[in-house]
Enzyme design. Sequence first.
Site, PDB file in Angstrom:
ATOM      1  CB  VAL A 257       5.317   7.527  -8.919  1.00 48.43           C
ATOM      2  CG1 VAL A 257       6.509   6.611  -9.175  1.00 48.43           C
ATOM      3  CG2 VAL A 257       4.065   6.710  -8.665  1.00 48.43           C
TER       4      VAL A 257
ATOM      5  CD  GLU B  55      10.188  -5.397 -13.113  1.00 50.93           C
ATOM      6  OE1 GLU B  55      11.048  -5.981 -13.760  1.00 50.93           O
ATOM      7  OE2 GLU B  55       9.037  -5.870 -12.942  1.00 50.93           O
TER       8      GLU B  55
ATOM      9  CB  ILE C  16       6.013  -8.057  -7.946  1.00 53.28           C
ATOM     10  CG1 ILE C  16       5.008  -7.970  -6.801  1.00 53.28           C
ATOM     11  CG2 ILE C  16       6.436  -9.499  -8.200  1.00 53.28           C
ATOM     12  CD1 ILE C  16       3.725  -8.767  -7.033  1.00 53.28           C
TER      13      ILE C  16
ATOM     14  CG  ASP D  62      -3.887  -0.218 -14.001  1.00 50.65           C
ATOM     15  OD1 ASP D  62      -3.124   0.687 -14.394  1.00 50.65           O
ATOM     16  OD2 ASP D  62      -3.560  -1.054 -13.144  1.00 50.65           O
TER      17      ASP D  62
ATOM     18  CE  LYS E 169      -0.659  -2.012 -13.197  1.00 48.45           C
ATOM     19  NZ  LYS E 169      -1.413  -1.780 -11.956  1.00 48.45           N
TER      20      LYS E 169
ATOM     21  N   GLY F  34       1.241   2.739  -5.105  1.00 52.44           N
ATOM     22  CA  GLY F  34       1.701   3.659  -4.066  1.00 52.44           C
ATOM     23  C   GLY F  34       3.085   4.189  -4.402  1.00 52.44           C
TER      24      GLY F  34
HETATM   25  N1  HSE Z   1      -3.756   2.324 -10.268  1.00 49.57           N
HETATM   26  C1  HSE Z   1      -2.731   1.334 -10.252  1.00 49.57           C
HETATM   27  C2  HSE Z   1      -3.133   0.222  -9.311  1.00 49.57           C
HETATM   28  C3  HSE Z   1      -1.432   1.940  -9.837  1.00 49.57           C
HETATM   29  O1  HSE Z   1      -4.034   0.454  -8.496  1.00 49.57           O
HETATM   30  O2  HSE Z   1      -2.601  -0.877  -9.377  1.00 49.57           O
HETATM   31  C4  HSE Z   1      -0.251   1.036  -9.955  1.00 49.57           C
HETATM   32  O3  HSE Z   1      -0.035   0.637 -11.271  1.00 49.57           O
END
Ligand code: HSE
Length: 416
Positions: free
Chosen positions: A16, A122, A129, A194, A198, A296
């Site tokens: 990134v 963000e 998004i 993950d 989020k 990505g």
């Molecule tokens: N590992 C995370 C995913 C990366 O696959 O969504 C993006 O937050």
Amino acid sequence: MSRKNINIGLFGFGCVGYGLYEVLQKTPGLKANILQICVKDKNKERPIGNEHFTFDKNEILNNENINTIVELIDDADAAFEIVKTALKNGKAVVTANKKMIAEHFEELLELQKQYKVPLLYEASACASIPIIRNLEEYYDNDLLESLEGIVNGSTNYILSRTAKDNVSYAAALKDAQEKGYAESNPILDTGGFDAKYKLLILLAHAFGIVLKPDDIYNIGIDKIGDLELNYAKEKGYKLKLVAHAFKTGKHKVSAFVAPRFVKPNDKLFNVDDVYNGVVLETAFTEHQFFVGKGAGAYPTASAVLSDISALSYDYQYEYKKMEANKRLQFNNEFSVNVLLKYPVESLTKIKLYFNHINELYQNNTEGYLIGALDFSHLKKLNSIEGVSIIIESVEQNPLKKLEININQIFELNEIN
Ligand code: HSE
């Protein structure tokens, strides 16, 4: 309104970080320059000259010419130390680190208030998004009824490839890693952690409720086998890892992450591969649907870029809903319809947790059943060796008890 110049100190130059560097070269209209980049590994070959790099974080954190820190490193603990110091030193911060934010949400709120500097993130949820800013700015809290979404790109990529292209789980995961979608510890993706981080961030901006990661129960995709994949195929469903948040009363919100069978008429059905999708339900608009690449280099860098641009206009989150909605409580009083796979020896124990079993199939070693149970039992059931759980649907009415005697409706068949 005139734009501020943004002088960036960048932490991390991985997928990134380099993506951001490239994207910034292509957007000269934005007056943002990377002045210095801090990296860890002294021996790694990098695509740009050594003069850009430092290995000492303080060189950036104490550099008075730098007004903005962009934090894109992998290690959540180290990231928190960097972000904390940056905010204390009066520097605005942009981060994509969902684990760090979720684990320190309250402290980060405090730091922003105390030092009066913005922290934007963000890119931490659903990459390309613009969901956080929409939730923050557009939706008045009383209007928003529910949010559900595919918020992890890697697991969606793995589940899409195993279903569509007949690729093995291991090969699909390796592919997701090579494409730069997966976390460096992929259990964070496949275990649903993950997605949980989020969801925690989205909950704060959707409903103004701040939770700790342990408050939200997450089931991953790591225990899914052929049985569940074949079941989905036979029924015309797709398997997706879905983050759910919904109101279960005027002042109550529930949330969880789990794999779910998604039907063809569901908006999330065609959200495949590395795409993420979020469906919002509001009081007067019914559904709204956001979709975009969820992982990505470029999709994530584009969200970071958008935060940098927002900072140039002095944008900051106001967290208005937290003030307005102090009475909102988190609870998990609702029930779910599930497909549960089990080893035969644990059936007696498993049966006790269900309110209702519609179908049950088993052979000598394993079986699966379809039934309804209180959500609060999922954790115990999921910890039983050999058990895997997929959500069929959510019953949002927490009080509904189904009164069917499971012993009367067992049908024992062979699994093909
Ligand atoms: N590992 C995370 C995913 C990366 O696959 O969504 C993006 O937050």
